[in-house]
Design an enzyme around this catalytic site. Structure first.
Site, mmCIF file in Angstrom:
data_model
loop_
_atom_site.group_PDB
_atom_site.id
_atom_site.type_symbol
_atom_site.label_atom_id
_atom_site.label_comp_id
_atom_site.label_asym_id
_atom_site.label_seq_id
_atom_site.Cartn_x
_atom_site.Cartn_y
_atom_site.Cartn_z
ATOM 1 N N CYS A 123 49.860 -23.192 32.581
ATOM 2 C CA CYS A 123 51.058 -24.012 32.782
ATOM 3 C C CYS A 123 52.068 -23.211 33.582
ATOM 4 C CB CYS A 123 51.639 -24.391 31.420
ATOM 5 S SG CYS A 123 53.113 -25.417 31.524
ATOM 6 N N HIS A 165 47.955 -33.145 29.813
ATOM 7 C CA HIS A 165 48.825 -31.965 29.766
ATOM 8 C C HIS A 165 50.240 -32.335 30.240
ATOM 9 C CE1 HIS A 165 49.542 -27.495 30.704
ATOM 10 N NE2 HIS A 165 50.562 -28.098 31.269
ATOM 11 N N GLU A 166 50.321 -33.081 31.358
ATOM 12 C CA GLU A 166 51.631 -33.452 31.908
ATOM 13 C C GLU A 166 52.330 -34.481 31.023
ATOM 14 O OE1 GLU A 166 52.798 -31.558 34.125
ATOM 15 O OE2 GLU A 166 50.875 -30.633 34.593
HETATM 16 NI NI NI Z 1 52.386 -27.478 32.077
#
Ligand code: NI
Length: 201
Positions: A123, A165-166
């Site tokens: 990330c 994830h986003e």
């Molecule tokens: Ni991220």
């Protein structure tokens, strides 16, 4: 939203402190959009729904988010990561090196597969940290594109991971929150140490 020429620097966006130069309100601000590093309270907050009145902000921020993502380099960047607590993110998994940016506004998960997939995640808000995360292998997401048109996408593989994830970022969830407390603490301590060393030069 074709690849390539989408990235141009938009107008200054006053939403983020320090971003707007008061001397040249209308001039393009060329500095790179700073990406927040964990721990930061904005990264832990639930972002709010984008409304029609946010149009100018969204138009200004999206090209800059894409530029920051490609520059990092990364394959996804959510608005909270640049200090803007709105339900909006950009992704581009850059299959075979070709750019194909997607902008997802107010995304919602419409379906998740029972089948799970384990994939290593990183990330931009936790630079240098990676861990295997288990998530549904396929996902269906409904969203508005940059033009405000309703879209739906069914994804698997890397894109399915990236979308989840986003989406998590919009709910204040980081990939480390999917790990055991032990693993999470190890990664967060390592990140803090590396950031201290970096700050010390
Ligand atoms: Ni991220």
């Amino acid at each position: 939203m074709q690849g390539g020429g989408v990235v141009d620097v938009g107008r200054a966006c006053g939403y983020i402190a320090g971003m707007t130069d008061p001397q040249t309100q209308d001039a393009p601000i060329l500095e790179r959009l700073p990406i927040l590093i964990a721990p930061n309270p904005v990264l832990k907050a639930r972002a709010r729904v984008v409304q029609d009145s946010d149009g100018d902000v969204v138009r200004a921020i999206v090209p800059r988010m894409l530029a920051a993502m490609y520059d990092a380099p990364g394959i996804g960047l959510a608005a909270p990561q640049v200090g803007l607590s709105l339900r909006l993110f950009v992704v581009d998994i850059q299959k075979e090196g070709a750019r194909e940016p997607m902008v997802l506004v107010n995304p919602e998960i419409m379906g998740l597969s029972k089948e799970m997939a384990l994939r290593e995640e990183g990330c931009l808000s936790l630079p240098g940290q990676y861990a295997d995360v288990s998530r549904p292998a396929q996902v269906r997401v409904r969203y508005l594109d940059q033009a405000g048109v309703r879209q739906e996408i069914a994804a698997d593989g890397l894109l399915a991971t990236c979308l989840q994830h986003e989406l998590d970022h919009l709910d204040g969830i980081l990939f480390v929150d999917h790990l055991s407390a032990l693993k999470r603490n190890i990664l967060m301590r390592k990140l803090a140490k590396e950031q201290r060393l970096k700050a010390a030069g």
